[in-house]
Enzyme design. Structure first.
Site, short mmCIF file in Angstrom:
data_model
loop_
_atom_site.label_atom_id
_atom_site.label_comp_id
_atom_site.label_asym_id
_atom_site.label_seq_id
_atom_site.Cartn_x
_atom_site.Cartn_y
_atom_site.Cartn_z
N THR A 187 0.85 -1.18 0.00
CA THR A 187 0.00 0.00 0.00
C THR A 187 0.89 1.24 0.00
OG1 THR A 187 -0.09 0.10 2.42
CG2 THR A 187 -1.77 -1.23 1.31
N GLU A 332 -5.64 -4.01 -1.58
CA GLU A 332 -6.10 -5.19 -0.85
C GLU A 332 -7.12 -6.02 -1.63
OE1 GLU A 332 -4.91 -2.13 2.33
OE2 GLU A 332 -5.83 -2.12 0.34
N LYS A 440 -17.49 16.76 9.34
CA LYS A 440 -18.62 16.74 10.26
C LYS A 440 -18.83 18.15 10.80
CE LYS A 440 -20.82 13.64 13.51
NZ LYS A 440 -20.68 12.41 14.30
N TRP A 445 -22.88 15.31 8.51
CA TRP A 445 -21.80 14.96 7.58
C TRP A 445 -21.93 15.73 6.28
CZ3 TRP A 445 -20.65 8.97 7.64
CH2 TRP A 445 -20.20 8.62 8.92
#
Length: 542
Positions: A187, A332, A440, A445
């Site tokens: 990654t 992944e 937020k 949100w």
């Protein structure tokens, strides 16, 4: 009672064997680091891959040992894809855009036995060689005439073409356990050290089958495929394997990824399909538009790695008649999880609704299951409105990172992606934010991705990034960072007015900051963490 069918393991080498036997005369075209264009066939690819497999044995490489590559998209890199994995070793593709300290960490962590590299990366390799102990042999991916004079390898710098010429092309691909490791990819490590994902032969072949399907990348022997996404990044989204499976002509761009170079290659080789990240396509579209030109052969492009702006989809489809397939995945996931291809009943929808669908990341490939859950881990409905944490599982999803001391990341058998998403009743997933990027404000949100998509619709915006900035009253408020197009005199108030009617008023950013550039990571993604460090207290009193 068991079925009475043959048992043959799913192996990476079988893809090359198929290409050689059934598509042996199909072409592979590569722009080389040396400055010229190389052409040969799948039959020649297979022959040279067998030579390199023999060469690895001569170097003492054993099954399961990791072999590093630091290389662009090209035929020699393709040969290593099969020579290494097919002979039972593990192909470890390294990202040259990483910092040298990160590269050194990854090479040491993987314990690479041999390191192959393109000449472009000689200075980087010399820096790495002074920091690591694990590679025993360094191989320059060139011929004897272009070999560098380098003194930092302790006499263990070898020539790729010498290894090929000195080796026999008779090699029997071993019958491996399909669950044995085939390749390793780390990654990008924007937070903490990079983590290794170890793919198996089985997972790679299953990913190849699924990604080539009509409702996925829709690849066939009639295609000319240009993988712009790097072969050092999650195996170029599987395109080198897919091309072998279906027998498509392959075109490799080498190191030249600017708009001019890509457009010339697309036209010269009559590319029909390509794949890459939005930042690369911005350069291509800008070049084509500046020429007043269009694409004579390209008919579709897969865009992933970051959300595809609606304006980019419109440019490809409306101005150039190039279908956009919006995709999502992760290292992944090998990497593809979803692709946005329409169902039958959606084909006749009005254009605005079709465009709204294309802004989504799409539906799962067969072999991937997904769900969204709330903070308590309870599954949320597929209503297209309820946002939750996206989790996946499937045949090519990792269950544990590489390393003996690593704890499995799974939650009740599901891999937590770190994305906030919705899923509609047709199974189309849309990422509304990364969990670490969501804003937020006053307990509600706000999607930074939605804000960026609106900004990209403005004709004078080149790049747009929305981050959460701390606010004395609302805890957080959206802050919009913008790179203007050349020659633009766009003002902040003008851009904020552009949001009227396009998002809820309270979603509109409180301010716009114009910047010269935005930081990009090793895979072309915007490094929002760096921007939050720099601008995260913009709204707070000095």
């Amino acid at each position: 009672m068991q079925g009475l069918m043959m048992q043959q393991p799913l192996l990476v080498a079988s893809l090359l064997t198929h290409a050689e036997r059934h598509h042996g005369e199909q072409k592979i075209v590569s722009r080389r680091v040396e400055g010229d264009v190389h052409r040969y066939t799948y039959r020649q690819l297979a022959k040279r891959a067998r030579r390199m497999a023999n060469a690895l044995g001569t170097l003492g490489v054993k099954r399961g040992e990791r072999i590093g590559t630091l290389a662009w998209n090209g035929y020699r890199h393709m040969e290593l894809y099969f020579a290494v994995s097919g002979s039972g070793s593990v192909l470890h593709t390294l990202n040259p855009r990483l910092h040298v300290d990160q590269l050194a960490y990854i090479i040491e962590h993987a314990e690479d036995r041999v390191l192959f590299f393109d000449l472009t990366f000689l200075p980087l390799i010399e820096s790495v060689a002074r920091r690591v102990k694990s590679p025993k042999v360094f191989v320059a991916m060139t011929d004897r005439a272009h070999m560098p004079q380098a003194d930092d390898f302790g006499g263990m710098l070898m020539c790729y073409e010498d290894l090929i010429e000195q080796s026999d092309d008779v090699f029997e691909w071993p019958l491996l356990d399909e669950n044995s490791a085939s390749s390793l990819c780390y990654t990008s490590g924007t937070t903490g050290n990079p983590k290794g994902v170890l793919y198996s032969h089985r997972s790679t072949v299953l990913h190849t089958y699924a990604a080539a399907l009509p409702d996925a990348m829709n690849c066939s022997a009639r295609d000319v495929i240009l993988p712009v996404v790097p072969m050092f990044h999650v195996n170029a989204w599987g395109l080198p394997y897919i091309a072998c499976m279906v027998g498509a002509k392959l075109v490799f761009p080498g190191p030249a990824l600017d708009g001019k170079s890509l457009y010339e290659l697309i036209e010269q080789e009559q590319v029909t399909m390509s794949a890459g990240v939005p930042t690369v396509w911005q350069g291509l579209l800008a070049h084509v538009d500046a020429l007043g030109a269009t694409f004579s052969s390209m008919r579709r492009t897969v865009i992933g790695g970051a959300p595809c702006p609606t304006a980019m989809t419109d440019a490809f489809q409306n101005r150039h008649q190039v279908e956009v397939l919006h995709a999502w995945g992760m290292t992944e996931l090998s990497p593809i999880g979803t692709i946005c291809s329409f169902k039958a009943h959606q084909q006749s929808l009005p254009m605005p609704q079709r465009h709204a669908l294309q802004a989504k990341q799409g539906r799962s490939l067969c072999g991937i299951d997904m769900r969204i859950v709330d903070a308590n881990g309870d599954e949320l409905p597929w209503d297209g409105e309820s946002p939750g944490d996206l989790q996946v599982r499937g045949h090519w999803v990792t269950q544990q990172y590489f390393g003996a001391d690593v704890v499995s990341p799974l939650c009740d058998g599901w891999f937590p992606t770190g994305d906030i998403a919705t899923i509609d009743r047709d199974g189309f997933m849309q990422i509304t934010d990364r969990s670490k990027d969501v804003i937020k404000s006053g307990g509600e949100w706000i999607s930074s991705a939605a804000i960026e998509n609106v900004a990209y619709l403005h004709p004078e915006v080149s790049m747009a990034v929305c981050i959460a900035a701390r606010h004395p009253k609302w805890d957080e408020r959206p802050l919009l960072l913008v790179v203007k197009k050349s020659g633009s005199e766009l003002a902040g108030d003008e851009l904020l007015s552009f949001f009227n009617g396009r998002v809820a008023r309270w979603w509109t950013p409180d301010a716009v900051v114009f910047v010269e550039t935005v930081p990009l990571g090793a895979t072309g993604k915007v490094l929002k963490n760096q921007l939050r460090d720099q601008f995260g207290e913009y709204y707070l009193p000095a």
